[in-house]
Design a protein around this motif. Sequence first.
Motif, mmCIF file in Angstrom:
data_model
loop_
_atom_site.group_PDB
_atom_site.id
_atom_site.type_symbol
_atom_site.label_atom_id
_atom_site.label_comp_id
_atom_site.label_asym_id
_atom_site.label_seq_id
_atom_site.Cartn_x
_atom_site.Cartn_y
_atom_site.Cartn_z
ATOM 1 N N ALA A 74 0.834 -1.208 0.000
ATOM 2 C CA ALA A 74 0.000 0.000 0.000
ATOM 3 C C ALA A 74 0.865 1.253 0.000
ATOM 4 O O ALA A 74 0.530 2.245 -0.667
ATOM 5 C CB ALA A 74 -0.916 -0.009 1.216
ATOM 6 N N ALA A 75 1.976 1.233 0.731
ATOM 7 C CA ALA A 75 2.861 2.398 0.761
ATOM 8 C C ALA A 75 3.545 2.618 -0.581
ATOM 9 O O ALA A 75 3.768 3.758 -1.003
ATOM 10 C CB ALA A 75 3.909 2.219 1.859
ATOM 11 N N ALA A 76 3.866 1.508 -1.282
ATOM 12 C CA ALA A 76 4.584 1.625 -2.546
ATOM 13 C C ALA A 76 3.673 2.014 -3.707
ATOM 14 O O ALA A 76 4.049 2.822 -4.557
ATOM 15 C CB ALA A 76 5.291 0.303 -2.862
ATOM 16 N N ARG A 77 2.485 1.453 -3.754
ATOM 17 C CA ARG A 77 1.594 1.664 -4.908
ATOM 18 C C ARG A 77 0.307 2.386 -4.572
ATOM 19 O O ARG A 77 -0.475 2.687 -5.473
ATOM 20 C CB ARG A 77 1.256 0.313 -5.551
ATOM 21 C CG ARG A 77 2.447 -0.412 -6.161
ATOM 22 C CD ARG A 77 3.116 0.429 -7.231
ATOM 23 N NE ARG A 77 4.233 -0.252 -7.841
ATOM 24 C CZ ARG A 77 4.161 -0.982 -8.948
ATOM 25 N NH1 ARG A 77 2.995 -1.126 -9.557
ATOM 26 N NH2 ARG A 77 5.239 -1.558 -9.451
ATOM 27 N N GLY A 78 0.057 2.615 -3.302
ATOM 28 C CA GLY A 78 -1.191 3.247 -2.896
ATOM 29 C C GLY A 78 -2.194 2.209 -2.446
ATOM 30 O O GLY A 78 -2.320 1.161 -3.103
ATOM 31 N N PRO A 79 -2.895 2.459 -1.359
ATOM 32 C CA PRO A 79 -3.841 1.460 -0.842
ATOM 33 C C PRO A 79 -4.986 1.152 -1.792
ATOM 34 O O PRO A 79 -5.447 0.008 -1.862
ATOM 35 C CB PRO A 79 -4.337 2.088 0.462
ATOM 36 C CG PRO A 79 -4.019 3.541 0.348
ATOM 37 C CD PRO A 79 -2.800 3.652 -0.501
ATOM 38 N N ALA A 80 -5.449 2.156 -2.526
ATOM 39 C CA ALA A 80 -6.567 1.908 -3.439
ATOM 40 C C ALA A 80 -6.153 0.979 -4.571
ATOM 41 O O ALA A 80 -6.873 0.025 -4.906
ATOM 42 C CB ALA A 80 -7.090 3.227 -3.996
ATOM 43 N N ARG A 81 -4.999 1.229 -5.171
ATOM 44 C CA ARG A 81 -4.530 0.370 -6.263
ATOM 45 C C ARG A 81 -4.214 -1.035 -5.754
ATOM 46 O O ARG A 81 -4.498 -2.032 -6.432
ATOM 47 C CB ARG A 81 -3.285 0.991 -6.910
ATOM 48 C CG ARG A 81 -3.584 2.203 -7.768
ATOM 49 C CD ARG A 81 -2.291 2.882 -8.188
ATOM 50 N NE ARG A 81 -1.478 2.008 -9.000
ATOM 51 C CZ ARG A 81 -1.576 1.886 -10.327
ATOM 52 N NH1 ARG A 81 -2.492 2.603 -10.968
ATOM 53 N NH2 ARG A 81 -0.784 1.088 -10.998
ATOM 54 N N ALA A 82 -3.625 -1.127 -4.572
ATOM 55 C CA ALA A 82 -3.308 -2.435 -4.010
ATOM 56 C C ALA A 82 -4.573 -3.246 -3.761
ATOM 57 O O ALA A 82 -4.631 -4.450 -4.051
ATOM 58 C CB ALA A 82 -2.510 -2.269 -2.716
ATOM 59 N N HIS A 83 -5.601 -2.586 -3.229
ATOM 60 C CA HIS A 83 -6.851 -3.301 -2.964
ATOM 61 C C HIS A 83 -7.563 -3.663 -4.265
ATOM 62 O O HIS A 83 -8.132 -4.763 -4.384
ATOM 63 C CB HIS A 83 -7.757 -2.444 -2.082
ATOM 64 C CG HIS A 83 -8.954 -3.191 -1.560
ATOM 65 N ND1 HIS A 83 -8.859 -4.192 -0.633
ATOM 66 C CD2 HIS A 83 -10.276 -3.086 -1.867
ATOM 67 C CE1 HIS A 83 -10.064 -4.678 -0.366
ATOM 68 N NE2 HIS A 83 -10.933 -4.022 -1.109
ATOM 69 N N LEU A 84 -7.521 -2.773 -5.232
ATOM 70 C CA LEU A 84 -8.142 -3.060 -6.522
ATOM 71 C C LEU A 84 -7.482 -4.258 -7.187
ATOM 72 O O LEU A 84 -8.158 -5.069 -7.835
ATOM 73 C CB LEU A 84 -8.061 -1.834 -7.427
ATOM 74 C CG LEU A 84 -8.740 -1.940 -8.790
ATOM 75 C CD1 LEU A 84 -10.227 -2.223 -8.634
ATOM 76 C CD2 LEU A 84 -8.527 -0.657 -9.585
ATOM 77 N N ALA A 85 -6.170 -4.407 -7.022
ATOM 78 C CA ALA A 85 -5.483 -5.565 -7.585
ATOM 79 C C ALA A 85 -5.978 -6.855 -6.953
ATOM 80 O O ALA A 85 -6.120 -7.877 -7.642
ATOM 81 C CB ALA A 85 -3.975 -5.418 -7.386
ATOM 82 N N CYS A 86 -6.253 -6.834 -5.654
ATOM 83 C CA CYS A 86 -6.824 -8.020 -4.987
ATOM 84 C C CYS A 86 -8.170 -8.390 -5.599
ATOM 85 O O CYS A 86 -8.438 -9.564 -5.891
ATOM 86 C CB CYS A 86 -6.982 -7.760 -3.493
ATOM 87 S SG CYS A 86 -5.461 -7.532 -2.573
ATOM 88 N N LEU A 87 -9.020 -7.391 -5.800
ATOM 89 C CA LEU A 87 -10.352 -7.643 -6.332
ATOM 90 C C LEU A 87 -10.294 -8.154 -7.766
ATOM 91 O O LEU A 87 -11.023 -9.086 -8.141
ATOM 92 C CB LEU A 87 -11.188 -6.365 -6.258
ATOM 93 C CG LEU A 87 -11.388 -5.758 -4.865
ATOM 94 C CD1 LEU A 87 -12.193 -4.471 -4.957
ATOM 95 C CD2 LEU A 87 -12.081 -6.750 -3.940
ATOM 96 N N LEU A 88 -9.426 -7.555 -8.578
ATOM 97 C CA LEU A 88 -9.314 -7.981 -9.969
ATOM 98 C C LEU A 88 -8.733 -9.391 -10.077
ATOM 99 O O LEU A 88 -9.129 -10.157 -10.956
ATOM 100 C CB LEU A 88 -8.447 -6.986 -10.745
ATOM 101 C CG LEU A 88 -9.072 -5.619 -10.995
ATOM 102 C CD1 LEU A 88 -8.060 -4.685 -11.663
ATOM 103 C CD2 LEU A 88 -10.324 -5.730 -11.850
ATOM 104 N N THR A 89 -7.819 -9.724 -9.191
ATOM 105 C CA THR A 89 -7.270 -11.080 -9.188
ATOM 106 C C THR A 89 -8.355 -12.102 -8.891
ATOM 107 O O THR A 89 -8.445 -13.151 -9.545
ATOM 108 C CB THR A 89 -6.141 -11.188 -8.154
ATOM 109 O OG1 THR A 89 -5.103 -10.269 -8.485
ATOM 110 C CG2 THR A 89 -5.569 -12.596 -8.115
ATOM 111 N N ALA A 90 -9.184 -11.810 -7.906
ATOM 112 C CA ALA A 90 -10.297 -12.714 -7.592
ATOM 113 C C ALA A 90 -11.265 -12.820 -8.770
ATOM 114 O O ALA A 90 -11.758 -13.911 -9.085
ATOM 115 C CB ALA A 90 -11.023 -12.215 -6.346
ATOM 116 N N LEU A 91 -11.539 -11.698 -9.416
ATOM 117 C CA LEU A 91 -12.444 -11.717 -10.565
ATOM 118 C C LEU A 91 -11.871 -12.558 -11.697
ATOM 119 O O LEU A 91 -12.587 -13.370 -12.306
ATOM 120 C CB LEU A 91 -12.704 -10.284 -11.042
ATOM 121 C CG LEU A 91 -13.543 -10.139 -12.324
ATOM 122 C CD1 LEU A 91 -14.907 -10.775 -12.152
ATOM 123 C CD2 LEU A 91 -13.668 -8.668 -12.710
#
Length: 223
Positions: A74-91
């Motif tokens: 989250a510190a490196a890429r931003g918490p929003a982008r990091a969380h969005l990557a989790c959601l897209l991976t699941a999708l």
Amino acid sequence: MTALLRYQADLLLRSQRWLPPVILYVVFLGVGVQSGQPVLNSLGYTAAALLPVAAWLVRICVTGEPPAARACVAAARGPARAHLACLLTALLAAVLLGVAATVAVTLLSAPASDGHRVHVAPLRAAAAGLPATLACALLGTAVGALTSHPVLRSTGRAVPAMLLGTLLAVVSAGSPAQAAVSALVIGSQTGRAPVTLPPLAAAALLTAAAFAAAAWLSSRRSP
């Protein structure tokens, strides 16, 4: 975002936490889909069963990192982008699983309507079933996004909410998933492969909104 997706996909695969939902999905299909059954009915069952599996995959992805690793990403890429990557991976995982199941069920099922009165071409059946499966994958991940961290932090609240959300998404009138599955069931009665693109478009819009809300809330609630 590509690097984040690869990172999250690697975490998902290495953790092997994907095995329980995938095994559960295979068991559902093994029980509910039999060789020789009408293809559109079987595809409707295949799509509906994917919805809770997709929500479960979201929960696995958003809770798969240790807190220290999550904070670093989250510190490196931003918490929003990091969380969005989790959601897209699941999708993406749900979509791959659903596409594979749709192909397998189409090949195993009888190319006919209920009572085997009308022939249903397998390619037309798959073209009708695939959008329904994608709609359920999308809506399942949307439910997972809205019932997991950071929207709901307590497991005691998140899991019942996820189960209730997936149930409502399947049975509630007006739900894209319910509309897509019902269209397949009706198509199996008439022998006409339905067009399920409108429910898919509606599911995509709802999922995009759910992902955006979860990612925004992740940035607001990050340390």
